[in-house]
Write a protein that holds these residues in place. Structure first.
Motif, PDB file in Angstrom:
ATOM      1  N   VAL A 295       0.871  -1.179   0.000  1.00 21.64           N
ATOM      2  CA  VAL A 295       0.000   0.000   0.000  1.00 21.64           C
ATOM      3  C   VAL A 295       0.906   1.227   0.000  1.00 21.64           C
ATOM      4  CG1 VAL A 295      -1.741   1.289   1.294  1.00 21.64           C
ATOM      5  CG2 VAL A 295      -1.839  -1.222   1.212  1.00 21.64           C
ATOM      6  N   ARG A 296       0.647   2.134  -0.950  1.00 19.87           N
ATOM      7  CA  ARG A 296       1.437   3.361  -1.072  1.00 19.87           C
ATOM      8  C   ARG A 296       0.545   4.577  -0.850  1.00 19.87           C
ATOM      9  NH1 ARG A 296       3.203  -0.208  -4.873  1.00 19.87           N
ATOM     10  NH2 ARG A 296       5.453  -0.582  -4.970  1.00 19.87           N
ATOM     11  N   VAL A 297       1.003   5.458   0.004  1.00 22.15           N
ATOM     12  CA  VAL A 297       0.296   6.711   0.275  1.00 22.15           C
ATOM     13  C   VAL A 297       1.231   7.852  -0.115  1.00 22.15           C
ATOM     14  CG1 VAL A 297      -0.785   8.156   2.040  1.00 22.15           C
ATOM     15  CG2 VAL A 297      -1.031   5.654   2.145  1.00 22.15           C
ATOM     16  N   THR A 298       0.728   8.747  -0.967  1.00 22.76           N
ATOM     17  CA  THR A 298       1.547   9.845  -1.483  1.00 22.76           C
ATOM     18  C   THR A 298       0.954  11.176  -1.059  1.00 22.76           C
ATOM     19  OG1 THR A 298       2.147   8.515  -3.411  1.00 22.76           O
ATOM     20  CG2 THR A 298       2.480  10.895  -3.590  1.00 22.76           C
ATOM     21  N   GLY A 299       1.827  12.068  -0.610  1.00 22.99           N
ATOM     22  CA  GLY A 299       1.364  13.395  -0.219  1.00 22.99           C
ATOM     23  C   GLY A 299       2.509  14.292   0.187  1.00 22.99           C
ATOM     24  N   GLU A 300       2.125  15.450   0.662  1.00 18.96           N
ATOM     25  CA  GLU A 300       3.089  16.428   1.153  1.00 18.96           C
ATOM     26  C   GLU A 300       3.579  16.007   2.539  1.00 18.96           C
ATOM     27  OE1 GLU A 300       4.068  19.222  -0.532  1.00 18.96           O
ATOM     28  OE2 GLU A 300       2.739  18.788  -2.220  1.00 18.96           O
ATOM     29  N   VAL A 301       4.835  16.278   2.819  1.00 23.15           N
ATOM     30  CA  VAL A 301       5.391  16.007   4.137  1.00 23.15           C
ATOM     31  C   VAL A 301       4.887  17.075   5.105  1.00 23.15           C
ATOM     32  CG1 VAL A 301       7.521  15.838   5.495  1.00 23.15           C
ATOM     33  CG2 VAL A 301       7.437  14.911   3.167  1.00 23.15           C
ATOM     34  N   ASP A 302       4.297  16.630   6.203  1.00 25.62           N
ATOM     35  CA  ASP A 302       3.806  17.550   7.232  1.00 25.62           C
ATOM     36  C   ASP A 302       5.021  18.171   7.941  1.00 25.62           C
ATOM     37  OD1 ASP A 302       3.031  18.558   9.840  1.00 25.62           O
ATOM     38  OD2 ASP A 302       1.167  17.429   9.643  1.00 25.62           O
ATOM     39  N   PRO A 303       5.138  19.501   7.925  1.00 25.09           N
ATOM     40  CA  PRO A 303       6.315  20.127   8.542  1.00 25.09           C
ATOM     41  C   PRO A 303       6.375  19.922  10.062  1.00 25.09           C
ATOM     42  CG  PRO A 303       4.747  21.800   7.805  1.00 25.09           C
ATOM     43  CD  PRO A 303       4.240  20.487   7.320  1.00 25.09           C
TER      44      PRO A 303
ATOM     45  N   THR B 181      -0.604  -2.396  -4.715  1.00 25.56           N
ATOM     46  CA  THR B 181       0.011  -3.431  -5.534  1.00 25.56           C
ATOM     47  C   THR B 181      -0.240  -4.754  -4.830  1.00 25.56           C
ATOM     48  OG1 THR B 181       1.733  -1.916  -6.292  1.00 25.56           O
ATOM     49  CG2 THR B 181       2.139  -4.267  -6.607  1.00 25.56           C
ATOM     50  N   LEU B 182      -0.780  -5.716  -5.567  1.00 22.41           N
ATOM     51  CA  LEU B 182      -1.095  -7.023  -5.000  1.00 22.41           C
ATOM     52  C   LEU B 182      -0.371  -8.093  -5.807  1.00 22.41           C
ATOM     53  CD1 LEU B 182      -2.867  -8.546  -2.887  1.00 22.41           C
ATOM     54  CD2 LEU B 182      -4.509  -8.871  -4.757  1.00 22.41           C
ATOM     55  N   PHE B 183       0.501  -8.829  -5.117  1.00 19.91           N
ATOM     56  CA  PHE B 183       1.206  -9.952  -5.717  1.00 19.91           C
ATOM     57  C   PHE B 183       0.412 -11.210  -5.422  1.00 19.91           C
ATOM     58  CE2 PHE B 183       4.482  -6.822  -5.376  1.00 19.91           C
ATOM     59  CZ  PHE B 183       5.377  -7.102  -6.398  1.00 19.91           C
TER      60      PHE B 183
ATOM     61  N   THR C 143       1.315 -14.131  -7.060  1.00 16.15           N
ATOM     62  CA  THR C 143       2.477 -15.012  -7.022  1.00 16.15           C
ATOM     63  C   THR C 143       3.700 -14.112  -7.102  1.00 16.15           C
ATOM     64  OG1 THR C 143       2.769 -15.307  -9.407  1.00 16.15           O
ATOM     65  CG2 THR C 143       1.204 -16.791  -8.310  1.00 16.15           C
ATOM     66  N   GLU C 144       4.860 -14.713  -7.053  1.00 13.44           N
ATOM     67  CA  GLU C 144       6.091 -13.930  -7.142  1.00 13.44           C
ATOM     68  C   GLU C 144       6.197 -13.189  -8.476  1.00 13.44           C
ATOM     69  OE1 GLU C 144      10.715 -15.137  -7.256  1.00 13.44           O
ATOM     70  OE2 GLU C 144       9.581 -15.901  -5.526  1.00 13.44           O
ATOM     71  N   ARG C 145       5.613 -13.777  -9.535  1.00 16.19           N
ATOM     72  CA  ARG C 145       5.721 -13.180 -10.857  1.00 16.19           C
ATOM     73  C   ARG C 145       4.453 -12.507 -11.364  1.00 16.19           C
ATOM     74  NH1 ARG C 145       7.786 -18.480 -12.950  1.00 16.19           N
ATOM     75  NH2 ARG C 145       9.517 -18.769 -11.552  1.00 16.19           N
ATOM     76  N   ASN C 146       3.331 -12.746 -10.724  1.00 16.55           N
ATOM     77  CA  ASN C 146       2.054 -12.176 -11.172  1.00 16.55           C
ATOM     78  C   ASN C 146       1.538 -11.176 -10.154  1.00 16.55           C
ATOM     79  OD1 ASN C 146       2.141 -13.937 -13.341  1.00 16.55           O
ATOM     80  ND2 ASN C 146       0.842 -15.456 -12.370  1.00 16.55           N
ATOM     81  N   PHE C 147       1.400  -9.936 -10.574  1.00 19.68           N
ATOM     82  CA  PHE C 147       0.889  -8.909  -9.673  1.00 19.68           C
ATOM     83  C   PHE C 147       0.145  -7.851 -10.456  1.00 19.68           C
ATOM     84  CE2 PHE C 147       5.176  -7.658 -10.842  1.00 19.68           C
ATOM     85  CZ  PHE C 147       5.126  -6.284 -11.029  1.00 19.68           C
ATOM     86  N   VAL C 148      -0.703  -7.127  -9.725  1.00 20.13           N
ATOM     87  CA  VAL C 148      -1.505  -6.056 -10.312  1.00 20.13           C
ATOM     88  C   VAL C 148      -1.314  -4.788  -9.482  1.00 20.13           C
ATOM     89  CG1 VAL C 148      -3.210  -7.640 -11.275  1.00 20.13           C
ATOM     90  CG2 VAL C 148      -3.587  -6.663  -9.016  1.00 20.13           C
ATOM     91  N   GLU C 149      -1.562  -3.650 -10.120  1.00 18.18           N
ATOM     92  CA  GLU C 149      -1.528  -2.364  -9.432  1.00 18.18           C
ATOM     93  C   GLU C 149      -2.826  -1.622  -9.703  1.00 18.18           C
ATOM     94  OE1 GLU C 149       3.224  -1.345  -9.473  1.00 18.18           O
ATOM     95  OE2 GLU C 149       1.926  -0.241 -10.810  1.00 18.18           O
ATOM     96  N   TYR C 150      -3.294  -0.923  -8.677  1.00 21.59           N
ATOM     97  CA  TYR C 150      -4.471  -0.078  -8.853  1.00 21.59           C
ATOM     98  C   TYR C 150      -4.199   1.253  -8.182  1.00 21.59           C
ATOM     99  CZ  TYR C 150      -9.261   1.582  -8.911  1.00 21.59           C
ATOM    100  OH  TYR C 150     -10.393   2.326  -9.143  1.00 21.59           O
ATOM    101  N   HIS C 151      -4.475   2.326  -8.941  1.00 18.19           N
ATOM    102  CA  HIS C 151      -4.183   3.679  -8.462  1.00 18.19           C
ATOM    103  C   HIS C 151      -5.436   4.524  -8.237  1.00 18.19           C
ATOM    104  CE1 HIS C 151       0.029   2.807  -9.324  1.00 18.19           C
ATOM    105  NE2 HIS C 151      -0.391   2.338 -10.494  1.00 18.19           N
ATOM    106  N   GLY C 152      -6.588   3.941  -8.446  1.00 12.38           N
ATOM    107  CA  GLY C 152      -7.808   4.667  -8.170  1.00 12.38           C
ATOM    108  C   GLY C 152      -8.316   5.530  -9.238  1.00 12.38           C
TER     109      GLY C 152
END
Length: 135
Positions: free
Chosen positions: A48-56, A122-124, A126-135
């Motif tokens: 799971v990836r979360v992207t955003g601004e760094v909170d100062p 990103t969901l694996f 198997t070791e070689r089969n994976f998918v990504e979803y970004h919304g």
């Protein structure tokens, strides 16, 4: 400055790829052994990836402990050591392909994150089969 923080988790689940509108023969033709009436399992790896601004004030994009707890509550507690077709409401009427599982995971996590934060899964399967979803 946007930064992406990532959390990797693991869960085990069984599923069957089967379209009830099709004959058993057609399901086997399309899904092969994954259409087995007795199901089969995977050791899924989830990122799971979360992207955003760094909170100062904190230096965080998102508190990793909170992200870990969110994934445990929304995903692992629901899917781990389950039969996705039979034990979850998410896949009662949805074929639990890796693609659909990734979308469902994203949909379960998205409401818990502030709107400015980006989310990708990103969901694996198997070791070689994976998918990504970004919304």
């Amino acid at each position: 400055m946007k930064v992406t923080v990532c959390r990797k988790e693991h869960f085990n689940a069984a599923h069957r790829l089967y379209n009830p509108a099709w004959s058993d023969e057609h399901n086997t033709e399309v899904f092969g052994p994954c259409a087995n009436v007795n199901y089969h399992g995977h050791n899924y790896e989830l990122v799971v990836r979360v992207t955003g601004e760094v909170d100062p004030d904190t230096g965080y994009v998102y508190d990793m402990k909170l992200l870990s707890t969110l994934i445990k509550t929304e995903i692992l507690d629901t899917f781990d050591h389950r039969n996705l077709n039979l034990d979850t409401t998410d896949f009662r009427n949805l074929i639990p392909t890796a693609e659909n599982i990734a979308v469902i995971i994203w949909q379960r996590l998205r409401p818990h994150l502030a709107a400015p934060l980006g989310l990708s899964v990103t969901l694996f399967e198997t070791e070689r089969n994976f998918v990504e979803y970004h919304g």
